[in-house]
Design a protein around this motif. Structure first.
Motif, PDB file in Angstrom:
ATOM      1  N   UNK A  39       3.653  14.668  -2.525  1.00 28.90           N
ATOM      2  CA  UNK A  39       3.891  13.410  -1.745  1.00 28.90           C
ATOM      3  C   UNK A  39       3.209  13.561  -0.387  1.00 28.90           C
TER       4      UNK A  39
ATOM      5  N   UNK B  58       2.868   1.563  -3.324  1.00 27.15           N
ATOM      6  CA  UNK B  58       2.361   1.921  -4.473  1.00 27.15           C
ATOM      7  C   UNK B  58       1.898   3.467  -4.240  1.00 27.15           C
ATOM      8  N   UNK B  59       1.865   4.088  -3.182  1.00 24.51           N
ATOM      9  CA  UNK B  59       1.852   5.549  -3.105  1.00 24.51           C
ATOM     10  C   UNK B  59       3.039   6.171  -3.729  1.00 24.51           C
TER      11      UNK B  59
ATOM     12  N   UNK C 241       0.703  -1.142  -0.109  1.00 32.19           N
ATOM     13  CA  UNK C 241      -0.017   0.018   0.034  1.00 32.19           C
ATOM     14  C   UNK C 241       0.910   1.276   0.092  1.00 32.19           C
ATOM     15  N   UNK C 242       1.934   1.143   1.006  1.00 35.12           N
ATOM     16  CA  UNK C 242       2.739   2.483   0.989  1.00 35.12           C
ATOM     17  C   UNK C 242       3.490   2.691  -0.456  1.00 35.12           C
TER      18      UNK C 242
ATOM     19  N   UNK D 163      -0.557  13.383  -0.287  1.00 37.60           N
ATOM     20  CA  UNK D 163      -0.872  12.168  -0.713  1.00 37.60           C
ATOM     21  C   UNK D 163      -0.756  11.019   0.243  1.00 37.60           C
ATOM     22  N   UNK D 164       0.374  10.877   1.203  1.00 41.70           N
ATOM     23  CA  UNK D 164       0.440  10.250   2.224  1.00 41.70           C
ATOM     24  C   UNK D 164      -0.545  10.248   3.116  1.00 41.70           C
TER      25      UNK D 164
ATOM     26  N   UNK E 214      -5.851  13.045  -4.405  1.00 39.46           N
ATOM     27  CA  UNK E 214      -4.508  12.050  -4.229  1.00 39.46           C
ATOM     28  C   UNK E 214      -3.637  12.449  -5.744  1.00 39.46           C
TER      29      UNK E 214
ATOM     30  N   UNK F 101       3.027   0.076 -10.690  1.00 43.25           N
ATOM     31  CA  UNK F 101       2.444  -0.692  -9.945  1.00 43.25           C
ATOM     32  C   UNK F 101       1.192  -1.124 -10.260  1.00 43.25           C
TER      33      UNK F 101
ATOM     34  N   UNK G  28      -5.814   1.656  -6.254  1.00 43.79           N
ATOM     35  CA  UNK G  28      -6.385   2.313  -5.046  1.00 43.79           C
ATOM     36  C   UNK G  28      -8.042   2.691  -5.206  1.00 43.79           C
TER      37      UNK G  28
ATOM     38  N   UNK H  27      -3.847   8.452   2.382  1.00 45.01           N
ATOM     39  CA  UNK H  27      -3.870   6.902   2.105  1.00 45.01           C
ATOM     40  C   UNK H  27      -4.763   6.289   3.149  1.00 45.01           C
TER      41      UNK H  27
ATOM     42  N   UNK I  70      -6.282  -1.172  -1.267  1.00 48.84           N
ATOM     43  CA  UNK I  70      -5.337  -1.505  -2.311  1.00 48.84           C
ATOM     44  C   UNK I  70      -6.161  -2.714  -2.682  1.00 48.84           C
TER      45      UNK I  70
END
Lengths: 453, 128
Positions: free
Chosen positions: B60, A143-144, A140-141, B63-64, B55, B40, B44, B67, B72
């Motif tokens: 960055x 992918x971000x 999950x992390x 975006x974190x 997002x 990837x 999401x 989450x 996912x």
């Protein structure tokens, strides 16, 4: 003639200049295109490096995932290798962006670098220390992180692609421009060559005409002698402008009667065809005066008046010696207008005939008449100043004494002596005489017919 | 007469609106497979289309922070489209906007969950 030569030189210089410019331009363009090609290649290499960075980034994640699932340290080694390769590629791309001054893309790359480092610190290192925290967190992390990195990498790639396209366009523009410039130079050079060819043809035609005219003039102005009874006559002519074979020096032998002959040697100031034109005037004027009056002094005085009235040029003057030779008795009556190169070679010595009046064409003057007697075997040598003023290669003049020495030591025959003196002058001046030379040699034949000295 | 004119005006407005409104790439009720178009392939699933949009536009750190509002979904997961907002998301470094698609997961651990995904991550399943 000189103007033609200058024109040819200027034309040739211009052609060479145009050719030089064209060649220089071609080299400059080639260097510019080569530089652009190199830049384009560097930018494309940077794009490949960027792709490699993304692949290595995924490799890092995959090796980390492999370690979390298997706990096999092999994956950690591979992870470290991928990470170091990523850094190397990032440095290469960074350098290229700096070279190309892509500041915005450089900013993006720095962000990419920072995020990747954070991924290593916040995800990779904790997972290497505590693999049990699981793949889900990683996924999950990660992918971000990967999404963000992909975005920044895409921005960098966009800048590189843009630059690459700009460089490709620039190369194409340069090639197009080169084609136009080359076509232009080709046109200019072609036109110049055509003009040059036309100019050369015209010049050749003119030279041909001038050569023809000169040939005719040479025929008209050539000094010639006629045979005299009881005398041997020799002559020679040496022109300072060797191609023309005419000049300002003139000699003449003209039969006035069965026994008497007019001997004439004159030097008209100037050289070449201009002076040669005057020599014809001199010869025929003196002949006509001599036919009326046999006294050399009177001939000179009358000619002086005619010359002053006919030739309206104060810078022109003439030195002349005129003599009447009685071929039977050997008496030689002469008058000299500033002409000092006249000699009589006797059996024992050489006698210089003195000047009896000033130059012709300078002022009205009276001239004296002098006499010399030629015994059988004696020789009259009448020359122009090309003899006494014959210069050695060091610039030293021969002078009267030297001339008399040459005459004394020369062969007996009239023509042989003339040729000998001519050869002496040639040799002394290294075949490049500075002045014209006319030589008239008359030898009274000895009664026995034997040769002198 | 007036009612006829009103009806005509409404019809005209409807036609104009239909013509002007951008169309979604995927229509509602279609079955899709979720597969990420980035490096990837995971996708999401966001609890709000605005967070989905946020997002893709965020820094960055922002975006974190978003989450926790995403799940996912593994690549290849099937879902059905519930609704769609055309050109709702403008990814930060892309030239063109993308759709926000509301889906319900049909299989896997997240079966039955609904949420918003990026239009580009949803592929229509071809009928055999």
């Amino acid at each position: 003639m000189r103007a033609h030569a200058a024109g040819t030189v200027v034309f040739t210089a211009f052609l060479v200049l145009v050719l030089g410019l064209a060649v220089q331009g071609a080299f400059q363009t080639r260097a510019r295109i080569a530089d652009t090609f190199n830049r384009e290649a560097d930018v494309q290499r940077a794009q490949i490096d960027l792709q490699e960075m993304l692949r290595l980034q995924i490799d890092e994640e995959n090796f980390l995932r492999g370690f979390v699932l298997t706990r096999d340290p092999f994956y950690i080694q591979q992870y470290a290798i991928a990470a170091s390769q990523w850094v190397a590629k990032e440095t290469a791309v960074h350098d290229e962006l700096v070279t190309e001054h892509l500041d915005r893309a450089l900013q993006m790359l720095d962000q990419y670098d920072q995020v990747q480092n954070r991924w290593r610190e916040e995800i990779a290192l904790p997972l290497i220390s505590h693999p049990h925290s699981g793949v889900l967190t990683l996924d999950k992390k990660s992918k971000a992180f990967i999404d963000y990195e992909a975005q920044t990498a895409e921005a960098v790639r966009g800048a590189l692609v843009g630059t690459s396209e700009t460089l490709a366009r620039s190369t194409q523009d340069q090639i197009n421009r080169t084609s136009y410039v080359r076509a232009f130079w080709l046109l200019v050079f072609g036109l110049l060559a055509i003009l040059f060819n036309a100019y050369q043809s015209r010049l050749t035609r003119q030279l041909e005409e001038e050569r023809m005219i000169t040939g005719v003039l040479q025929q008209a102005f050539r000094s010639e002698h006629v045979p005299l009874p009881g005398c041997e006559v020799g002559s020679t002519y040496l022109s300072a402008t060797s191609r023309l074979r005419v000049g300002g020096d003139v000699f003449d032998v003209f039969r006035l009667s069965e026994e008497k002959a007019l001997l004439l040697v004159a030097d008209v100031s100037g050289k070449g065809v201009d002076a040669a034109v005057l020599t014809a005037f001199v010869r025929f004027s003196v002949r006509s005066i001599a036919l009326r009056d046999g006294d050399p002094a009177t001939i000179l005085a009358e000619f002086n008046q005619t010359f002053a009235k006919t030739v309206d040029n104060p810078s022109l003057f003439i030195t002349m010696i005129v003599g009447i030779l009685d071929c039977t008795s050997g008496s030689f009556t002469y008058a000299s207008a500033g002409h000092d190169s006249a000699y009589v070679r006797h059996a024992s010595h050489v006698e210089a005939l003195p000047v009896t009046g000033p130059l012709l064409g300078v002022m009205e003057a009276a001239y004296g008449t002098k006499f010399a007697t030629l015994s059988p075997g004696d020789t009259i040598v009448l020359a122009t100043d090309g003899l006494t003023e014959a210069r050695s290669r060091d610039g030293e003049l021969l002078g009267e004494r030297g001339a008399m020495d040459w005459i004394a030591s020369g062969p007996a025959g009239a023509q042989a002596l003339a040729d000998y003196l001519n050869e002496c002058v040639r040799r002394r001046s290294g075949n490049r005489p500075s002045d014209d030379l006319a030589l008239l040699v008359v030898r009274r034949e000895s009664e026995s017919g034997g040769e002198h000295a | 007469m007036r009612s006829v004119m009103r009806a005509a005006l409404c019809a005209l407005l409807a036609v104009l609106c239909t013509a002007a409104a951008p169309a979604c790439r995927i229509q509602a009720s279609r079955t899709v497979v979720l597969y990420g178009i980035g490096d990837d392939p995971g996708v999401f699933l966001w609890d709000s289309r605005f967070r989905l949009r946020g997002y893709h536009a965020a820094s960055f750190d922002e975006a974190q922070a978003l989450l926790p509002h995403a799940l996912l979904v593994g690549p290849g997961t099937r879902a059905v489209v519930l609704s769609c907002y055309a050109n709702f998301v403008q990814p930060k470094y892309r030239l063109f906007p993308d759709d926000a698609v509301d889906v319900r997961i049909l299989a896997g651990a997240l079966r039955g969950r609904t949420g918003w995904v990026l239009g580009g991550d949803a592929r229509v399943l071809r009928r055999r």
